[in-house]
Motif scaffolding. Sequence first.
Motif, mmCIF file in Angstrom:
data_model
loop_
_atom_site.group_PDB
_atom_site.id
_atom_site.type_symbol
_atom_site.label_atom_id
_atom_site.label_comp_id
_atom_site.label_asym_id
_atom_site.label_seq_id
_atom_site.Cartn_x
_atom_site.Cartn_y
_atom_site.Cartn_z
ATOM 1 N N ALA A 105 0.839 -1.210 0.000
ATOM 2 C CA ALA A 105 0.000 0.000 0.000
ATOM 3 C C ALA A 105 0.868 1.251 0.000
ATOM 4 O O ALA A 105 0.595 2.214 -0.732
ATOM 5 C CB ALA A 105 -0.921 -0.014 1.210
ATOM 6 N N ALA A 106 1.949 1.222 0.797
ATOM 7 C CA ALA A 106 2.839 2.390 0.879
ATOM 8 C C ALA A 106 3.537 2.621 -0.457
ATOM 9 O O ALA A 106 3.705 3.773 -0.887
ATOM 10 C CB ALA A 106 3.860 2.181 1.987
ATOM 11 N N GLU A 107 3.932 1.538 -1.110
ATOM 12 C CA GLU A 107 4.628 1.659 -2.387
ATOM 13 C C GLU A 107 3.735 2.386 -3.408
ATOM 14 O O GLU A 107 4.171 3.307 -4.093
ATOM 15 C CB GLU A 107 5.007 0.271 -2.898
ATOM 16 C CG GLU A 107 6.034 0.331 -4.019
ATOM 17 C CD GLU A 107 6.520 -1.055 -4.412
ATOM 18 O OE1 GLU A 107 6.611 -1.926 -3.528
ATOM 19 O OE2 GLU A 107 6.801 -1.246 -5.601
ATOM 20 N N GLU A 108 2.469 1.959 -3.441
ATOM 21 C CA GLU A 108 1.540 2.595 -4.383
ATOM 22 C C GLU A 108 1.265 4.043 -3.981
ATOM 23 O O GLU A 108 1.180 4.929 -4.823
ATOM 24 C CB GLU A 108 0.222 1.812 -4.431
ATOM 25 C CG GLU A 108 0.387 0.505 -5.168
ATOM 26 C CD GLU A 108 -0.888 0.127 -5.908
ATOM 27 O OE1 GLU A 108 -1.624 1.029 -6.323
ATOM 28 O OE2 GLU A 108 -1.122 -1.074 -6.055
ATOM 29 N N THR A 109 1.113 4.260 -2.671
ATOM 30 C CA THR A 109 0.846 5.623 -2.177
ATOM 31 C C THR A 109 1.978 6.556 -2.582
ATOM 32 O O THR A 109 1.744 7.649 -3.117
ATOM 33 C CB THR A 109 0.715 5.601 -0.632
ATOM 34 O OG1 THR A 109 -0.338 4.711 -0.284
ATOM 35 C CG2 THR A 109 0.426 6.970 -0.070
ATOM 36 N N ILE A 110 3.214 6.110 -2.323
ATOM 37 C CA ILE A 110 4.365 6.979 -2.595
ATOM 38 C C ILE A 110 4.513 7.193 -4.114
ATOM 39 O O ILE A 110 4.734 8.309 -4.568
ATOM 40 C CB ILE A 110 5.645 6.396 -1.964
ATOM 41 C CG1 ILE A 110 5.490 6.368 -0.431
ATOM 42 C CG2 ILE A 110 6.878 7.199 -2.358
ATOM 43 C CD1 ILE A 110 6.581 5.668 0.325
ATOM 44 N N GLN A 111 4.348 6.118 -4.857
ATOM 45 C CA GLN A 111 4.476 6.236 -6.315
ATOM 46 C C GLN A 111 3.441 7.237 -6.870
ATOM 47 O O GLN A 111 3.786 8.118 -7.665
ATOM 48 C CB GLN A 111 4.287 4.872 -6.969
ATOM 49 C CG GLN A 111 4.659 4.905 -8.447
ATOM 50 C CD GLN A 111 4.662 3.515 -9.053
ATOM 51 O OE1 GLN A 111 4.116 2.576 -8.465
ATOM 52 N NE2 GLN A 111 5.283 3.374 -10.196
ATOM 53 N N ASN A 112 2.182 7.103 -6.413
ATOM 54 C CA ASN A 112 1.136 8.027 -6.863
ATOM 55 C C ASN A 112 1.455 9.463 -6.463
ATOM 56 O O ASN A 112 1.214 10.394 -7.225
ATOM 57 C CB ASN A 112 -0.227 7.639 -6.273
ATOM 58 C CG ASN A 112 -0.795 6.427 -6.975
ATOM 59 O OD1 ASN A 112 -0.375 6.082 -8.076
ATOM 60 N ND2 ASN A 112 -1.730 5.763 -6.333
ATOM 61 N N ALA A 113 1.992 9.626 -5.242
ATOM 62 C CA ALA A 113 2.328 10.972 -4.768
ATOM 63 C C ALA A 113 3.405 11.589 -5.657
ATOM 64 O O ALA A 113 3.335 12.781 -5.991
ATOM 65 C CB ALA A 113 2.799 10.910 -3.324
#
Lengths: 207, 267, 289
Positions: free
Chosen positions: C140-148
């Motif tokens: 979840a964090a990986e996707e969150t950071i990538q999207n950010a």
Amino acid sequence: MRTRFPIAICFVFGIFTLLQYFSKHPTLTAMYAEILDWMQIVFVFTLLVGVISIFKIHSAKISRQERDWPYSILTILGIVVMAVLGFGYGTEYGSPFLWIFQNIQVPMQSTMFALIAFFVASAAYRGFRFRNKEAAVLLITAIIVMLGRVPLGHQISDLIPQTAQWIIDNPSTAAKRGILIGIGLGSITTALRVILGIERSYLGGRS
Amino acid sequence: MDLSRLDRRIIFLIIAIVVIVPMLFDVTPEVQITKDTEQIFDAIDSLKTGDYLMVSFDFEAASFPEMRPLASVILNHSFEKDLKIIGLALFSEGTAIGYTLLEQIAREYDKVYGVDYVYLGFRPQYVSAILGMGESIIKVFPEDYLKQPLEKYPDFLELENYENLPLLVSVADGSLPIHWADYANARYGQRVAVACAAVMVTAFKPYFESGQLIGPAAGVKGAAEYEKLLGYEGAAHRRLFTQSVVHLAIIILVIVANVSAYVWRKK
Amino acid sequence: MKGFKVISILCLIVFFVPLMAYSQIEDAELSDTPIFDISRLPVFIATLLAIIIFFMATYLVKARAETKIRKVAGLNAVDEAIGRATEMGRPVLFTPGWGGDIQRPTTIAALNILNLVAEKTAEYNCDLIFPTHDPVIMSAAEETIQNAYINAGHPDQFKPDNIYYTTSSQFGYAAAVDGAITRVEPATVMLLGTFEGEALILAETANSVGAMQIAGTDSTIQLAFFLVACDYTLIGEELFAASGYLSGDEKIVSSIKAQDYMKIIIIAMLVAGGILATFNLDFLSEWIL
């Protein structure tokens, strides 16, 4: 589809879990038990994701010979050896897996845990300062509770453990209850946001 | 010299000395029994011979030195009272530790596996495990730790779910008792007693006050109090002297830091 | 068409669960048990009330132009903390603690803050490191950071290797994060999430490398350690308010408003309960419990 599907699943199971709490009907109870089983099965698969991540990151470190790369070899070796021993000889009492666990893992972890004693001392030394009235209250309270929780306090005066217990039972518990109520309410609204699909950060996106 | 800015390594060294040196002396301080420890003792003591008692080893390898005396007094008391013990672990690391401890203490009392006690082992996802056992224990643990089907032990077959369980004890180093309170107690009305790490007492206090949890026996001091209630002075008693000295040393260090900071500010 | 697919797959799952469940309760007394368990009526009323308040707050926040949230020092420091890291040319380390999993509201609140922190680190071209103990949180964090990073317009700066799983073991995780702090010497350490025994170890190690620390947790016991060892600490519900405060997102702000309304009701009940208990009138507490 990528976000709609998980949100729909979350909504259905969220509402079901919420509603079934108010019923003891055998059908709903059995459905709930079934969902709990699924949760455990899904969890086991998520561990695989973790193991793959470890392999990916550490093998990249080894191949690029980054700083401290020999430790990456140790990490991968650790996983492989424990997995082979666990699957090959079992994890029961007397197995090599358990021997390594009890003689390497337990002392290493206990060492990490024991660091807390040292860090408590250094943090207290740095943080407990008589800077203002509030800090003074914190300092005096800490001293009374620390003395009151060991036999030494009782040997000095019975008043010390009694005061320490009073502090824990009354002001400390009252403050904790206040914080807990706030946390509880925060959890309720966050859970509602998740169930209703307003909150999507767990899917990797902004709400 | 400004002692208020003392290098942390010197503080670490002082703590190491005050931990190691008292261990060389065989001093057992006098222990006062608190109402908290008395509560969990009474809860177990009030059970009748042959009653079921579930003991959950909710701790990891790291905290074993602090948790061992606590788990030991609970098991000693339970075996003395001829209760039927069901052991389990909700942290993977507690699994082997719990089994080893249970085996060791059972041997001291000549107890037989499968008749006087069983060990269910570990289940991941503690929330679903706690909730699942409220519906059916055998569904969550179809086999015990030794990979035997639970049906093999007729003495434990009456235990379907929490309904036939008069008491559950969580021996925990972290916040798992809160989950026992939230899910087993609030949802199924299960009585839950707690033996926990000393640092966790204040976190659980609101739950004890509201009656959602019973106890606690906390840390080495709680274990020493329990030992006294059982009428002996064991490992916990011996460790209390070290703990007293360390607490005193930290208090002295804090006073030194404050006095030194005050003097330097004046200068 | 997409909606149809979603509904079809959902129906399959939703019907599959009762089918599996039903196969196990052939002998159960299906007809004797009532659908609603009357002993849970007080909880049902409270739940209903919470849902009504939640929707009411959403409506009120929408109707009003502006809703104020009081200043939270720790959150005002986020910009300063990332700016500091950029100036020093050192990374920001963010970890959500060992105590939570993705189901826990605290973890979700932490991921919300992570999203905003990641946008800022992307903007300032500053490295963000995210070690965790849970593979699902990692994903979840990986996707969150990538999207950010994509939202901030710097997708090229995203480094997936900086988001990694350590171990599920508590002190193994503490050792891994401690090692990362000692090796990379981050300028800022953010300890936001559910922490247990590892809290003080991480905070003190971060202090030893001179990192600025912003901490926040729902574990009341660890708050004491964070307050002594860290520069800024978010206490309990401040963590939940943080994402609304930082982003100004209307939906999150309205849920904070809902919390306030619920709190007023709880305070009123506490006062009423206190008065009734003083006069030995236990009917309210007996009904609730």
